[in-house]
Write a protein that holds these residues in place. Structure first.
Motif, PDB file in Angstrom:
ATOM      1  N   GLU A 353      -5.831 -24.955  47.124  1.00 12.73           N
ATOM      2  CA  GLU A 353      -5.353 -23.915  48.045  1.00 12.73           C
ATOM      3  C   GLU A 353      -6.490 -23.405  48.927  1.00 12.73           C
ATOM      4  O   GLU A 353      -6.295 -23.099  50.106  1.00 12.73           O
ATOM      5  N   LEU A 354      -7.695 -23.324  48.355  1.00 12.89           N
ATOM      6  CA  LEU A 354      -8.834 -22.762  49.095  1.00 12.89           C
ATOM      7  C   LEU A 354      -9.733 -23.858  49.672  1.00 12.89           C
ATOM      8  O   LEU A 354     -10.884 -23.602  50.025  1.00 12.89           O
ATOM      9  N   SER A 355      -9.203 -25.064  49.784  1.00 16.96           N
ATOM     10  CA  SER A 355     -10.036 -26.187  50.247  1.00 16.96           C
ATOM     11  C   SER A 355     -10.496 -25.988  51.688  1.00 16.96           C
ATOM     12  O   SER A 355     -11.605 -26.394  52.050  1.00 16.96           O
ATOM     13  N   LYS A 356      -9.684 -25.369  52.502  1.00  9.84           N
ATOM     14  CA  LYS A 356     -10.080 -25.166  53.898  1.00  9.84           C
ATOM     15  C   LYS A 356     -11.244 -24.182  53.964  1.00  9.84           C
ATOM     16  O   LYS A 356     -12.228 -24.416  54.667  1.00  9.84           O
ATOM     17  N   GLU A 357     -11.138 -23.087  53.211  1.00 13.98           N
ATOM     18  CA  GLU A 357     -12.217 -22.093  53.200  1.00 13.98           C
ATOM     19  C   GLU A 357     -13.508 -22.696  52.637  1.00 13.98           C
ATOM     20  O   GLU A 357     -14.594 -22.348  53.070  1.00 13.98           O
ATOM     21  N   ARG A 358     -13.377 -23.581  51.653  1.00 13.34           N
ATOM     22  CA  ARG A 358     -14.556 -24.142  50.989  1.00 13.34           C
ATOM     23  C   ARG A 358     -15.057 -25.422  51.666  1.00 13.34           C
ATOM     24  O   ARG A 358     -16.177 -25.858  51.413  1.00 13.34           O
ATOM     25  N   GLY A 359     -14.217 -25.998  52.512  1.00 16.72           N
ATOM     26  CA  GLY A 359     -14.630 -27.206  53.221  1.00 16.72           C
ATOM     27  C   GLY A 359     -14.670 -28.438  52.347  1.00 16.72           C
ATOM     28  O   GLY A 359     -15.308 -29.434  52.685  1.00 16.72           O
ATOM     29  N   CYS A 360     -13.992 -28.377  51.214  1.00 15.39           N
ATOM     30  CA  CYS A 360     -14.046 -29.534  50.310  1.00 15.39           C
ATOM     31  C   CYS A 360     -12.916 -29.451  49.292  1.00 15.39           C
ATOM     32  O   CYS A 360     -12.279 -28.412  49.132  1.00 15.39           O
ATOM     33  N   LEU A 361     -12.705 -30.554  48.650  1.00 13.21           N
ATOM     34  CA  LEU A 361     -11.717 -30.634  47.568  1.00 13.21           C
ATOM     35  C   LEU A 361     -12.439 -30.918  46.248  1.00 13.21           C
ATOM     36  O   LEU A 361     -13.516 -31.514  46.243  1.00 13.21           O
ATOM     37  N   PRO A 362     -11.836 -30.526  45.130  1.00 10.91           N
ATOM     38  CA  PRO A 362     -12.455 -30.864  43.845  1.00 10.91           C
ATOM     39  C   PRO A 362     -12.317 -32.352  43.549  1.00 10.91           C
ATOM     40  O   PRO A 362     -11.426 -33.024  44.073  1.00 10.91           O
ATOM     41  N   ALA A 363     -13.184 -32.827  42.672  1.00  9.49           N
ATOM     42  CA  ALA A 363     -13.163 -34.251  42.329  1.00  9.49           C
ATOM     43  C   ALA A 363     -11.806 -34.673  41.770  1.00  9.49           C
ATOM     44  O   ALA A 363     -11.350 -35.795  42.004  1.00  9.49           O
ATOM     45  N   ALA A 364     -11.139 -33.762  41.046  1.00 12.51           N
ATOM     46  CA  ALA A 364      -9.862 -34.122  40.423  1.00 12.51           C
ATOM     47  C   ALA A 364      -8.752 -34.340  41.438  1.00 12.51           C
ATOM     48  O   ALA A 364      -7.695 -34.883  41.097  1.00 12.51           O
ATOM     49  N   SER A 365      -8.977 -33.957  42.697  1.00 11.39           N
ATOM     50  CA  SER A 365      -7.969 -34.227  43.724  1.00 11.39           C
ATOM     51  C   SER A 365      -7.907 -35.709  44.068  1.00 11.39           C
ATOM     52  O   SER A 365      -7.011 -36.146  44.786  1.00 11.39           O
ATOM     53  N   GLU A 366      -8.860 -36.453  43.559  1.00 11.66           N
ATOM     54  CA  GLU A 366      -8.797 -37.912  43.686  1.00 11.66           C
ATOM     55  C   GLU A 366      -7.462 -38.439  43.160  1.00 11.66           C
ATOM     56  O   GLU A 366      -6.929 -39.438  43.643  1.00 11.66           O
ATOM     57  N   LYS A 367      -6.925 -37.750  42.163  1.00 20.88           N
ATOM     58  CA  LYS A 367      -5.666 -38.184  41.540  1.00 20.88           C
ATOM     59  C   LYS A 367      -4.508 -37.234  41.841  1.00 20.88           C
ATOM     60  O   LYS A 367      -3.531 -37.176  41.097  1.00 20.88           O
ATOM     61  N   HIS A 368      -4.628 -36.439  42.908  1.00 27.54           N
ATOM     62  CA  HIS A 368      -3.584 -35.451  43.176  1.00 27.54           C
ATOM     63  C   HIS A 368      -3.529 -35.145  44.655  1.00 27.54           C
ATOM     64  O   HIS A 368      -4.449 -34.520  45.196  1.00 27.54           O
ATOM     65  N   ASP A 369      -2.480 -35.551  45.325  1.00 27.33           N
ATOM     66  CA  ASP A 369      -2.310 -35.185  46.727  1.00 27.33           C
ATOM     67  C   ASP A 369      -1.589 -33.847  46.787  1.00 27.33           C
ATOM     68  O   ASP A 369      -0.633 -33.619  46.046  1.00 27.33           O
ATOM     69  N   MET A 370      -2.028 -33.016  47.690  1.00 33.54           N
ATOM     70  CA  MET A 370      -1.477 -31.658  47.721  1.00 33.54           C
ATOM     71  C   MET A 370       0.020 -31.631  47.994  1.00 33.54           C
ATOM     72  O   MET A 370       0.548 -32.467  48.706  1.00 33.54           O
ATOM     73  N   TRP A 371       0.658 -30.619  47.422  1.00 33.40           N
ATOM     74  CA  TRP A 371       2.081 -30.363  47.636  1.00 33.40           C
ATOM     75  C   TRP A 371       2.950 -31.586  47.365  1.00 33.40           C
ATOM     76  O   TRP A 371       3.884 -31.882  48.095  1.00 33.40           O
ATOM     77  N   GLY A 372       2.616 -32.274  46.314  1.00 30.80           N
ATOM     78  CA  GLY A 372       3.482 -33.372  45.872  1.00 30.80           C
ATOM     79  C   GLY A 372       3.336 -34.648  46.671  1.00 30.80           C
ATOM     80  O   GLY A 372       4.180 -35.548  46.560  1.00 30.80           O
ATOM     81  N   GLY A 373       2.281 -34.747  47.484  1.00 28.18           N
ATOM     82  CA  GLY A 373       2.120 -35.905  48.357  1.00 28.18           C
ATOM     83  C   GLY A 373       2.119 -37.235  47.619  1.00 28.18           C
ATOM     84  O   GLY A 373       2.584 -38.245  48.157  1.00 28.18           O
ATOM     85  N   GLY A 374       1.635 -37.245  46.395  1.00 27.60           N
ATOM     86  CA  GLY A 374       1.585 -38.487  45.629  1.00 27.60           C
ATOM     87  C   GLY A 374       2.959 -39.058  45.340  1.00 27.60           C
ATOM     88  O   GLY A 374       3.098 -40.257  45.040  1.00 27.60           O
ATOM     89  N   LEU A 375       3.995 -38.215  45.433  1.00 23.65           N
ATOM     90  CA  LEU A 375       5.350 -38.685  45.145  1.00 23.65           C
ATOM     91  C   LEU A 375       5.864 -39.639  46.220  1.00 23.65           C
ATOM     92  O   LEU A 375       6.900 -40.285  46.037  1.00 23.65           O
ATOM     93  N   GLN A 376       5.143 -39.724  47.321  1.00 25.49           N
ATOM     94  CA  GLN A 376       5.502 -40.732  48.327  1.00 25.49           C
ATOM     95  C   GLN A 376       5.471 -42.129  47.735  1.00 25.49           C
ATOM     96  O   GLN A 376       6.116 -43.046  48.231  1.00 25.49           O
ATOM     97  N   LEU A 377       4.701 -42.291  46.671  1.00 25.31           N
ATOM     98  CA  LEU A 377       4.564 -43.610  46.038  1.00 25.31           C
ATOM     99  C   LEU A 377       5.596 -43.843  44.936  1.00 25.31           C
ATOM    100  O   LEU A 377       5.580 -44.883  44.276  1.00 25.31           O
ATOM    101  N   HIS A 378       6.478 -42.863  44.698  1.00 22.92           N
ATOM    102  CA  HIS A 378       7.423 -42.986  43.595  1.00 22.92           C
ATOM    103  C   HIS A 378       8.508 -44.026  43.901  1.00 22.92           C
ATOM    104  O   HIS A 378       8.895 -44.204  45.051  1.00 22.92           O
ATOM    105  N   THR A 379       8.992 -44.643  42.858  1.00 21.80           N
ATOM    106  CA  THR A 379      10.017 -45.677  43.071  1.00 21.80           C
ATOM    107  C   THR A 379      11.393 -45.093  43.404  1.00 21.80           C
ATOM    108  O   THR A 379      12.166 -45.692  44.131  1.00 21.80           O
ATOM    109  N   LYS A 380      11.713 -43.910  42.848  1.00 24.42           N
ATOM    110  CA  LYS A 380      13.053 -43.356  43.034  1.00 24.42           C
ATOM    111  C   LYS A 380      13.128 -42.522  44.314  1.00 24.42           C
ATOM    112  O   LYS A 380      12.314 -41.615  44.511  1.00 24.42           O
TER     113      LYS A 380
END
Ligand code: ZN
Length: 441
Positions: A353-380
């Motif tokens: 949520e504060l990535s814009k203020e901090r200018g960066c994302l945490p390392a764990a965002s490697e496996k997490h696209d914001m606001w459910g973005g990773g679900l674009q890859l879902h089969t259903k």
């Protein structure tokens, strides 16, 4: 090694709402504080983010994300006993403690709090607890060592923590209570923490005694009470509590534990008002529960019938944590962290949520696209349809429990420091005592 950045968008939540969910692939930076040195690349432009700065310099510059929830998280993993809630796991299971630190670091925490909650000597031996056999110095120093080892894998600070004591709850005077704090402070000085946190105090009087001891170390001191906007357990208003902590020497002031983000921020709003009216300027800090508590009284979640073994239906979602982070930031809180119930993924949501203020994302965002973005890859297809902010932001999750009500009726014994029923003892609690107590509830 690269970071797989072709799958991760560097976007604030606001940006994401208007962005195409497929077309926006931007460059992104990992917050150096959350980088593990063996696995991730640090962009050279950001290697000076918080360079060798202490906690106050970091707070002056921007937002600092805390970690949290060690006793609750490690209890669920099998390394902490609910009841005493003491941290002897730092000696008995150091790898378990280290792994949790690493997960918070990866999630975006800038501070590794040494796992020293309730590590005062009088608590380690309270009511038959055997943890005192390790020694108060050894427990605190072991916790420091683990926290430093993980902090050095990124650019995080470590904080020594101390909290309220059985001695105070039993009516102990200032001298006897400060002796307990001094033993912990000595260990923190010896092992070289970066700053100190006095947290989880129900009574501002005891917190100011802790702050006084901590200030003598020369380190920066944060102080947080476990209260809401109704004041401490002795009736001191929340605004006055903040002023007392500031006058005792606390550099960072706020609230942790006992209440959900809404009640915590309501209390901090009062603290801010009190500080403003007294002409005092201090950094603000919030470390709430990850449990929703709209139905509690001023004693907080420990009065809920579900405490501590049936709180799960109240747990915050990651989306609740986005809202918490934004509201805390907008209120002016710059140390935004977490307490009981928070898991690393909750902290990642704060960092995202504060990535814009901090200018960066945490390392764990490697496996997490914001606001459910990773679900674009879902089969259903109906699950792919959930790859958007407005879906998750507006969802009201069900509990799945047919008999579940929205609110509980808290206990309200109103017992606090000075009452006979709160007197602590070294001897174990007997079954006869439990039977008597059960008869009262
Ligand atoms: Zn807590």
């Amino acid at each position: 090694m690269t970071t797989g950045n072709d799958q991760i968008c560097f976007l604030s939540s606001k940006d994401f709402a208007s962005a195409s969910t497929t077309a926006v692939i931007a460059s992104w930076k990992i917050c150096p504080s959350s980088v593990t040195t063996d696995s991730l690349h640090i962009d050279s432009n950001f290697s000076s983010f918080f360079p060798n700065q202490g906690i106050l310099e970091r707070l002056n510059e921007g937002v600092v994300i805390g970690d949290g929830g060690f006793v609750f998280a490690l209890e669920k993993r099998g390394y902490v006993k609910a009841g005493p809630w003491t941290p002897e796991a730092v000696i008995e299971y150091p790898e378990a403690v280290k792994q949790l630190h690493r997960e918070f670091l990866r999630a975006g925490s800038d501070v590794m709090q040494c796992f020293t909650f309730y590590a005062s000597e009088d608590k380690l031996e309270n009511r038959g607890n055997k943890a005192a056999q390790h020694g108060v110095g050894a427990v605190n120093e072991a916790a420091c060592k683990i926290a430093r080892e993980v902090a050095n894998e990124g650019d995080a600070l470590i904080a020594g923590g101390m909290c309220q004591t059985p001695t105070y709850l039993s009516g102990g005077n200032k001298e006897t209570v400060q002796i307990e704090f001094q033993k912990q402070a000595d260990a923190f000085v010896k092992c070289g923490v970066d700053f100190l946190i006095c947290e989880y105090f129900e009574h501002v009087e005891e917190a100011t005694w802790a702050v006084e001891v901590c200030k003598k170390t020369g380190m920066a001191v944060a102080a947080t009470l476990c209260i809401n906007d109704e004041g401490d357990m002795h009736g001191v208003s929340t605004a006055d509590c903040a002023v007392k902590l500031a006058n005792a020497g606390a550099d960072i002031i706020g609230i942790n534990c006992h209440f959900d983000p809404d009640a915590t921020l309501a209390g901090i709003r009062e603290m801010k008002r009190g500080l403003d009216e007294a002409g005092l300027k201090r950094h603000l800090m919030s470390q709430p529960l990850a449990f929703k508590t709209p139905d509690v009284n001023k004693q907080g979640f420990i009065d809920l019938p579900e405490f501590p073994f049936a709180l799960e239906p109240r747990i915050l979602t990651r989306w609740d944590c986005h809202r918490y982070a934004r509201e805390a930031y907008d209120l002016g809180v710059r140390y935004i962290g977490a307490c009981c119930g928070f898991e690393p993924y909750h902290v990642r949501a704060i960092a995202e949520e504060l990535s814009k203020e901090r200018g960066c994302l945490p390392a764990a965002s490697e496996k997490h696209d914001m606001w459910g973005g990773g679900l674009q890859l879902h089969t259903k297809p109906w699950v792919r349809a959930r790859a958007r902010r407005d879906y998750w932001e507006n969802l009201s999750p069900a509990s799945g429990r047919a008999e579940s009500s929205a609110f509980s009726k808290p206990n309200a014994w109103g017992v606090t420091a000075g009452d006979d029923l709160l007197k602590q003892q070294k001897e174990a609690t007997t079954l006869a005592e439990i039977s008597n107590l059960a008869g009262r509830s």
